[in-house]
Design a protein around this motif. Structure first.
Motif, PDB file in Angstrom:
ATOM      1  N   LEU A   1       0.836  -1.209   0.000  1.00 16.50           N
ATOM      2  CA  LEU A   1       0.000   0.000   0.000  1.00 16.50           C
ATOM      3  C   LEU A   1       0.863   1.249   0.000  1.00 16.50           C
ATOM      4  O   LEU A   1       0.633   2.187  -0.749  1.00 16.50           O
ATOM      5  CB  LEU A   1      -0.930   0.011   1.221  1.00 16.50           C
ATOM      6  N   GLU A   2       1.891   1.230   0.802  1.00 15.38           N
ATOM      7  CA  GLU A   2       2.764   2.428   0.862  1.00 15.38           C
ATOM      8  C   GLU A   2       3.431   2.669  -0.479  1.00 15.38           C
ATOM      9  O   GLU A   2       3.751   3.776  -0.851  1.00 15.38           O
ATOM     10  CB  GLU A   2       3.818   2.248   1.958  1.00 15.38           C
TER      11      GLU A   2
ATOM     12  N   ILE B   1      -5.399  -2.270   2.454  1.00 15.68           N
ATOM     13  CA  ILE B   1      -6.266  -1.076   2.478  1.00 15.68           C
ATOM     14  C   ILE B   1      -7.306  -1.218   3.577  1.00 15.68           C
ATOM     15  O   ILE B   1      -7.556  -0.284   4.354  1.00 15.68           O
ATOM     16  CB  ILE B   1      -6.935  -0.854   1.105  1.00 15.68           C
TER      17      ILE B   1
ATOM     18  N   PHE C   1      -5.720  -0.692   6.915  1.00 14.58           N
ATOM     19  CA  PHE C   1      -5.442   0.735   7.072  1.00 14.58           C
ATOM     20  C   PHE C   1      -6.722   1.475   7.444  1.00 14.58           C
ATOM     21  O   PHE C   1      -6.757   2.265   8.391  1.00 14.58           O
ATOM     22  CB  PHE C   1      -4.878   1.271   5.750  1.00 14.58           C
TER      23      PHE C   1
ATOM     24  N   MET D   1      -6.623   7.501  -0.562  1.00  7.64           N
ATOM     25  CA  MET D   1      -5.428   6.694  -0.255  1.00  7.64           C
ATOM     26  C   MET D   1      -4.634   6.421  -1.520  1.00  7.64           C
ATOM     27  O   MET D   1      -3.413   6.397  -1.528  1.00  7.64           O
ATOM     28  CB  MET D   1      -5.834   5.366   0.398  1.00  7.64           C
TER      29      MET D   1
ATOM     30  N   GLN E   1      -2.324   9.006   1.864  1.00  6.93           N
ATOM     31  CA  GLN E   1      -2.358   8.062   2.984  1.00  6.93           C
ATOM     32  C   GLN E   1      -1.832   8.697   4.276  1.00  6.93           C
ATOM     33  O   GLN E   1      -2.381   8.526   5.342  1.00  6.93           O
ATOM     34  CB  GLN E   1      -1.512   6.839   2.638  1.00  6.93           C
TER      35      GLN E   1
END
Ligand SMILES: Cc1ncc(C[n+]2csc(CCOP(=O)(O)OP(=O)(O)O)c2C)c(N)n1
Ligand SMILES: CC(=O)[C@@H](O)[C@H](O)COP(=O)(O)O
Ligand SMILES: [Mg+2]
Length: 616
Positions: free
Chosen positions: A13-14, A37, A40, A89, A94
């Motif tokens: 995700l990052e 996700i 998060f 995001m 994010q």
């Protein structure tokens, strides 16, 4: 700066810092990305509060949207916008979620000032298809039909009148393709009501077995669906087909609101539509706050009123629980009508109920009465019909930002002939004022209440002609008359004490309870003061202060009326108390305003208190 996938130790995700990187991701990594996700979302939104359920339901859909379409060159228009966290995001935000919906932090809705990927900041539902219609026309005139226009609309938002108006236009424009992605989770807050919801249910059950004709195809759309909204590959494939059609298309995506998170019993009621920030046990005080919300006080009072008055019925626009109609529906299910997200229809349907001899109570948020102003004015008030509007979230609401503050109702409704509006100063006054409103059958009545917990009551020291005197001025002749609206009476009484003890200015605090039309006792009370200061939790260009000033003028009263209220501006999200203080609607703000208003008063006209040594 976007990183390529291979050269970073970050989580998947990052590493997906923008849609361009997402589109390079191999399809077999999407399930892992979707899982990250969801993790998060649960972690961040439970910490800050927000729309957890709607966003858990659109993880795969949003991934597919950003893999098929090239935002911002292609337009992604989210209806209502409460389900745009995943979109945020995936478009480089994010890191800002730790301050979601907090002062200066990330908005809970798309925000044009946050990103070029965001188009619509208005959180009022049922608008996306109309924006899409306009965008598509603009693209066509610019010769840019290759830039796609995609509206993402919930099944709840689809019940709003504007959505039908837009579908009516879009279906005829075969050369102006808009892709309407219907995010069908079967729910608004509660299961979505109405015939269209029934049609969607039939389509879901039909399972896409070569469905050739339905509501959408009859309007001129190509229909693709129902599609499993949690299978990114399937959604991607259908979106690519829709894009290639180059015609108006409805893509019917079936999702689960709150997907992937086990809600608690209470959360399950609305599938985690909005969760409050979970206060860690360590940070909780000894005893949980037992103060009830204004909404729950209203809900109980209405149910009891309905028990005594069989003509009382209730109308909701898809928000039965949030507006407190639960108790009434439990006791009198036949007398509560949920019309879907359709405030205009709700109001005129209520007019019909009144014409039929009933007394409808329309429970909506104050901000949404904007949408039904014409109906209040000409379908209800013109006919002097006994409809009571209970406007919850009146004034500054807080975390939902500019389109959710209930700050226009006082100015709008002040224009409505024959309408009477009550603003209780504390929840304890709600039952009595609601009963007075429902007992009035000569025209529309309104009771407005804030998004707040029920505060400690202020006892009146006297009452005259329906006006509660909450504090008497000490100066002779009386100095300043403070006229607060509703819960701002608390700030007014606190300010009166400060002004007296620290500045030698005597104040009378008068709470009319029924603030529109202006109580006839107020102009004569104003005549006995040197300055009047009105204080309202609404935009001050109209509203109660303006009406009081007009009344004084009409009665030849020359006492100046200083109007405190919210600025004619779009006020960002933030804590209610902080935003009220910024607008000068707390005790210090009132003190400052009174001192400014009296600073240039001629000495001989100041009170004896001030002449004989009161600090000032
Ligand atoms: C005009 C209007 N009325 C009411 C609301 C309050 N509201 C916010 S989200 C929501 C439910 C939306 O349902 P849906 O469109 O199906 O989206 P979902 O939450 O299911 O993703 C409602 C009623 C609103 N935002 N706008
Ligand atoms: C998106 C929307 O319009 C509502 O869900 C809103 O967030 C409700 O806010 P409350 O939490 O005040 O009910
Ligand atoms: Mg829905």
């Amino acid at each position: 700066m976007a990183t390529t996938l291979s050269d970073s130790p970050l989580s998947l995700l990052e590493r997906v810092a923008d849609p361009g990187v997402l589109r390079t991701l191999p399809a077999d990594q999407l399930p892992l990305l979707a899982h990250e996700i969801r993790q998060f979302l649960v972690e961040r939104v439970c910490a800050t509060g927000g729309h957890l359920g709607p966003n858990l339901g659109v993880v795969e859909l949003t991934l597919a949207l950003h893999r098929v379409f090239d935002s911002p060159r292609d337009a992604l228009v989210f209806d209502t916008g409460h389900q745009a966290y995943v979109h945020k995001m995936l478009t480089g935000r994010q890191e800002y979620f730790d301050r979601l919906r907090q002062t200066g932090g990330l908005s809970g809705y798309p925000s044009r000032s946050e990103s070029v990927h965001d188009l619509v900041a208005n959180s009022h539902a049922s608008t996306a298809l109309s924006y899409a219609d306009g965008l598509a026309k603009a693209r066509q005139l610019a010769g840019e039909q290759d830039r796609a226009v995609v509206a993402i609309v919930g099944d709840g938002a689809l019940t709003g009148g504007m959505a039908f108006e837009a579908l009516n236009n879009l279906g005829t424009a075969q050369d102006r393709p808009v892709i309407a992605v219907l995010n069908d989770n079967g729910r608004s807050y509660a299961p979505t009501v109405g015939a269209l919801a029934g049609q969607l249910g039939a389509l879901r059950r039909g399972g896409g077995t070569g469905v050739c004709r339905n509501f959408f195809t009859d309007l001129g759309f190509v229909y693709f669906g129902p599609v499993d909204g949690h299978d990114t590959g399937e959604v991607e494939g259908v979106l690519r087909r829709a894009r290639a059609m180059n015609r108006p298309v409805v893509v019917h995506v079936v999702t689960v609101k709150g997907k992937g998170h086990r809600p608690s019993e209470t959360d399950a009621v609305d599938c985690l539509h909005t969760v409050n920030a979970v206060v860690p046990a360590s940070a909780r005080g000894g005893t949980r706050s037992s103060t009830r919300s204004w909404t729950s006080v209203f809900g109980q009072a209405l149910a009891e009123l309905a028990a005594a008055r069989p003509e009382v019925v209730a109308v909701s626009a898809a928000m039965l629980q949030p507006t407190g109609l639960g108790p009434m529906r439990e006791r009198f299910p036949q007398r509560v009508f949920d019309v879907g997200i359709a405030e205009q229809h709700a109001v005129t349907s209520a007019a019909g109920l009144a014409m039929g001899g009933l007394h409808p109570v329309v429970a909506i948020y104050a901000t949404f009465v904007n949408r039904a102003f014409d109906q209040v004015l000409l379908d209800v008030a013109l006919h002097r019909l006994p409809v009571t509007f209970v406007l919850d979230r009146a004034g500054i609401t807080g975390p939902d930002g500019p389109s959710h503050h209930g700050m226009w109702d006082l100015s709008l409704l002040a224009m409505v002939p024959g309408l009477r509006l009550a603003a209780p100063r504390e929840a304890a006054q709600l039952p009595a004022l609601l009963a007075e409103a429902v007992a009035w059958d000569e025209g529309p009545t309104v009771v407005r209440l804030p998004k707040a917990t029920a505060g400690a009551p202020i006892e009146a020291v006297a009452s005259m002609d329906g006006v509660d005197i909450l504090h008497r001025g000490k100066g002779r002749p009386l100095d300043v008359l403070l006229v607060p609206v509703g819960p701002l009476a608390h700030a007014a009484v606190e300010a009166a004490g400060i002004l007296e003890h620290e500045h030698g200015i005597g104040c009378t605090v008068a709470d009319p309870r029924w603030v529109l039309p202006v109580n006839p006792a107020l102009p004569s009370l104003a005549a006995r003061h040197q300055v009047v200061v009105s204080i309202e939790d609404g935009v001050r260009t109209g509203g109660v202060g303006a009406a009081l000033s007009q009344q004084c003028q009409d009665h030849g009263i020359t006492t100046p009326v200083h109007r405190l209220g919210l600025p004619r501006a779009f006020i960002p999200h933030g804590p209610r108390s902080q935003l009220l203080a910024q607008a000068g609607l707390d005790a210090p703000g009132v003190v400052q305003a009174v001192r400014t208003a009296t600073a240039n008063r001629p000495a001989h006209r100041l009170s004896s208190l001030q002449r004989h040594g009161g600090a000032g």
